[in-house]
Design a protein around this motif. Structure first.
Motif, PDB file in Angstrom:
ATOM      1  N   GLY A  99      16.555  11.476  -6.927  1.00 21.84           N
ATOM      2  CA  GLY A  99      16.982  10.261  -7.613  1.00 21.84           C
ATOM      3  C   GLY A  99      15.843   9.485  -8.229  1.00 21.84           C
ATOM      4  N   GLU A 100      16.219   8.520  -9.043  1.00 18.03           N
ATOM      5  CA  GLU A 100      15.279   7.539  -9.566  1.00 18.03           C
ATOM      6  C   GLU A 100      15.815   6.160  -9.203  1.00 18.03           C
ATOM      7  N   VAL A 101      14.908   5.265  -8.863  1.00 17.61           N
ATOM      8  CA  VAL A 101      15.298   3.951  -8.359  1.00 17.61           C
ATOM      9  C   VAL A 101      15.991   3.155  -9.462  1.00 17.61           C
ATOM     10  N   VAL A 156       0.853  -1.185   0.000  1.00 16.25           N
ATOM     11  CA  VAL A 156       0.000   0.000   0.000  1.00 16.25           C
ATOM     12  C   VAL A 156       0.888   1.235   0.000  1.00 16.25           C
ATOM     13  N   LYS A 157       0.649   2.131  -0.947  1.00 12.26           N
ATOM     14  CA  LYS A 157       1.357   3.411  -0.959  1.00 12.26           C
ATOM     15  C   LYS A 157       0.387   4.480  -0.501  1.00 12.26           C
ATOM     16  N   GLU A 160       1.603   5.746 -14.336  1.00 11.26           N
ATOM     17  CA  GLU A 160       2.898   5.256 -14.821  1.00 11.26           C
ATOM     18  C   GLU A 160       3.513   4.290 -13.810  1.00 11.26           C
ATOM     19  N   ALA A 161       3.355   4.607 -12.509  1.00 17.27           N
ATOM     20  CA  ALA A 161       3.833   3.692 -11.465  1.00 17.27           C
ATOM     21  C   ALA A 161       3.049   2.384 -11.519  1.00 17.27           C
ATOM     22  N   ALA A 162       1.753   2.486 -11.775  1.00 12.63           N
ATOM     23  CA  ALA A 162       0.917   1.281 -11.879  1.00 12.63           C
ATOM     24  C   ALA A 162       1.380   0.396 -13.027  1.00 12.63           C
ATOM     25  N   VAL A 163       1.609   0.998 -14.187  1.00 14.13           N
ATOM     26  CA  VAL A 163       2.053   0.234 -15.360  1.00 14.13           C
ATOM     27  C   VAL A 163       3.420  -0.391 -15.098  1.00 14.13           C
ATOM     28  N   SER A 164       4.319   0.374 -14.454  1.00 10.67           N
ATOM     29  CA  SER A 164       5.651  -0.147 -14.127  1.00 10.67           C
ATOM     30  C   SER A 164       5.550  -1.358 -13.207  1.00 10.67           C
ATOM     31  N   ALA A 165       4.679  -1.276 -12.208  1.00  9.58           N
ATOM     32  CA  ALA A 165       4.514  -2.394 -11.271  1.00  9.58           C
ATOM     33  C   ALA A 165       3.973  -3.627 -11.988  1.00  9.58           C
ATOM     34  N   THR A 169       6.907   5.925  -7.535  1.00  4.98           N
ATOM     35  CA  THR A 169       7.806   5.058  -8.295  1.00  4.98           C
ATOM     36  C   THR A 169       8.594   4.141  -7.364  1.00  4.98           C
ATOM     37  N   ALA A 170       8.947   4.625  -6.172  1.00  2.00           N
ATOM     38  CA  ALA A 170       9.634   3.766  -5.202  1.00  2.00           C
ATOM     39  C   ALA A 170       8.731   2.611  -4.791  1.00  2.00           C
TER      40      ALA A 170
END
Length: 300
Positions: free
Chosen positions: A159-161, A31-32, A259-264, A199-200
Motif C-alpha cells: 500500500g501507499e499511505v 527517527v526512521k 523523495e520521503a524527505a521532500v514529502s516531509a 514514506t510511512a
C-alpha cells in the motif's frame, strides 16, 4: 555483565552531554531506522558506548519528543527463506502475497518491534511498540505500481499511505513514552497492507508537525561520488535534490529516501537529516549541534 547492563553503562557515560541539548526542549523528532541498518547491527557503534536507544532517551531527557519508525526488509527476507519462500521484488518493492504478508507482520510488528522496545527500556526509557494498524494510525490504499516498461504490476498487499491519524502517537508522547512504530497500515475495510517505511515515516512526521525527521540508513549521506567519503554533501535544498536526481547524482535506493524527505518538508517538517545509522557518532554530532559532521541536512 549482561547486554542491558552494558547498554545502561554506555548510556550513563554520555549523559554529560545533556546540558548541551537545551535547544531540543519541546521539539518533536521522528527517527526512521532502516531495515538495512538494523540488519548490520547498528543499534550501537563499534565501541558500544553510543547506542540508538541511549540517544533517543538522551534526546527525551533534554526535553525533545522522539518517535521511532522502523522497517525490516532484510530480516523479512531472511525469515521468508527460512519458511522456504523466496522474496520477489519489482523495482525495489516487495511483492507481498497473503503468505508473505503474514511473515511481514510477524517480523515487523512482532520480533523487531519488541526488540527495539526492549532495547530502549534497557537504558531506562519508556517505550511502547505499535504498528500503523493500531488506533487507525495509518490508512492506506493498494499501490498501483507502474514499472519502467509502462505496465502496471500487481504487488499484492502493498500500500501507499493515504491518511495519518496521529492521535495514538500524540497520546503516547504526552504520557512520556517513546512510540516505536512498525510500517504496516490498513485499508478502509481493515485489510493489512505492507507500506514503505520511508514514506510511512515521512507521512507520520508531517502529521505530527515534526521539527526534525531523521533517516538513519547504511550510507554516510548524499555523496556526489559514492566511492569517496570526501564527496559527502553536508547541506542541500529541495531544489538541489531535484537537480541531483535529474543529473543522475542521486540514484538507486537513495531516491526513495530523498523523495520521503521532500514529502516531509512539503508537509511542514522543518528539517530532514540523512545520517549513517552504522556510525551513531554522526547522530550524536547532529544532536549536539555539529551538523557539518553529521550526514546530509535537507531544508525547504
Amino acid at each position: 555483565m549482561t547486554g542491558n547492563s552494558k547498554a545502561l553503562e554506555a548510556f550513563l557515560a554520555i549523559q554529560e552531554f545533556v546540558p548541551r541539548l537545551k535547544r531540543w526542549s519541546g521539539r518533536r523528532v521522528l527517527v526512521k531506522f532502516g531495515g538495512a541498518a538494523i540488519a548490520k547491527g547498528a543499534l550501537a557503534d563499534q565501541s558500544g558506548v553510543i547506542t540508538l536507544p541511549g540517544l533517543l532517551v538522551l534526546w527525551q531527557m533534554a526535553g525533545a519528543e522522539p518517535v521511532l519508525v522502523h522497517g525490516g526488509g532484510p530480516e523479512i527476507s531472511a525469515c521468508m527463506r527460512r519458511f522456504g519462500k523466496e522474496p520477489v521484488f519489482v523495482d525495489g518493492r516487495r511483492v507481498t502475497d497473503e503468505e508473505s504478508l503474514a511473515i511481514v507482520e510477524m517480523v515487523l510488528a512482532g520480533r523487531l518491534n519488541k526488540a527495539l522496545v526492549g532495547a530502549i527500556q534497557g537504558v531506562g526509557g519508556r517505550a511502547v511498540g505499535i504498528c500503523g494498524k493500531d488506533g487507525g494510525t495509518l490508512l492506506a490504499r493498494r499501490l498501483k505500481h507502474k514499472s519502467a516498461s509502462g505496465d502496471y504490476v500487481d504487488l499484492g498487499f502493498v500500500g501507499e499511505v493515504e491518511a495519518v491519524d496521529p492521535h495514538l502517537i500524540e497520546t503516547l508522547v504526552g504520557e512520556g513514552f517513546i512510540p516505536v512504530i512498525a510500517s504496516l497500515a490498513t485499508e478502509e475495510d481493515g485489510q493489512t497492507l505492507n507500506v514503505n517505511a520511508d514514506t510511512a515515516a515521512a507521512a507520520i512526521a508531517g502529521s505530527m508537525g515534526a521539527d526534525l525527521f531523521v533517516l538513519l540508513t547504511d550510507v554516510p549521506g548524499i555523496m556526489t561520488d559514492p566511492s569517496k567519503q570526501s564527496s559527502l554533501v553536508p547541506q542541500l535544498s529541495v531544489g538541489d535534490v531535484h537537480r541531483m536526481i535529474s543529473q543522475g547524482i542521486i540514484t538507486g535506493g537513495m531516491i526513495p529516501k530523498v523523495e520521503a524527505a521532500v514529502s516531509a518538508l512539503s508537509a511542514g517538517v522543518k528539517q530532514v537529516a540523512i545520517i549513517d545509522g552504522r556510525d551513531l557518532g554522526s547522530l550524536l554530532n547532529y544532536i549536539l549541534g555539529e551538523e557539518r559532521n553529521a550526514g546530509t541536512v535537507i531544508t525547504g
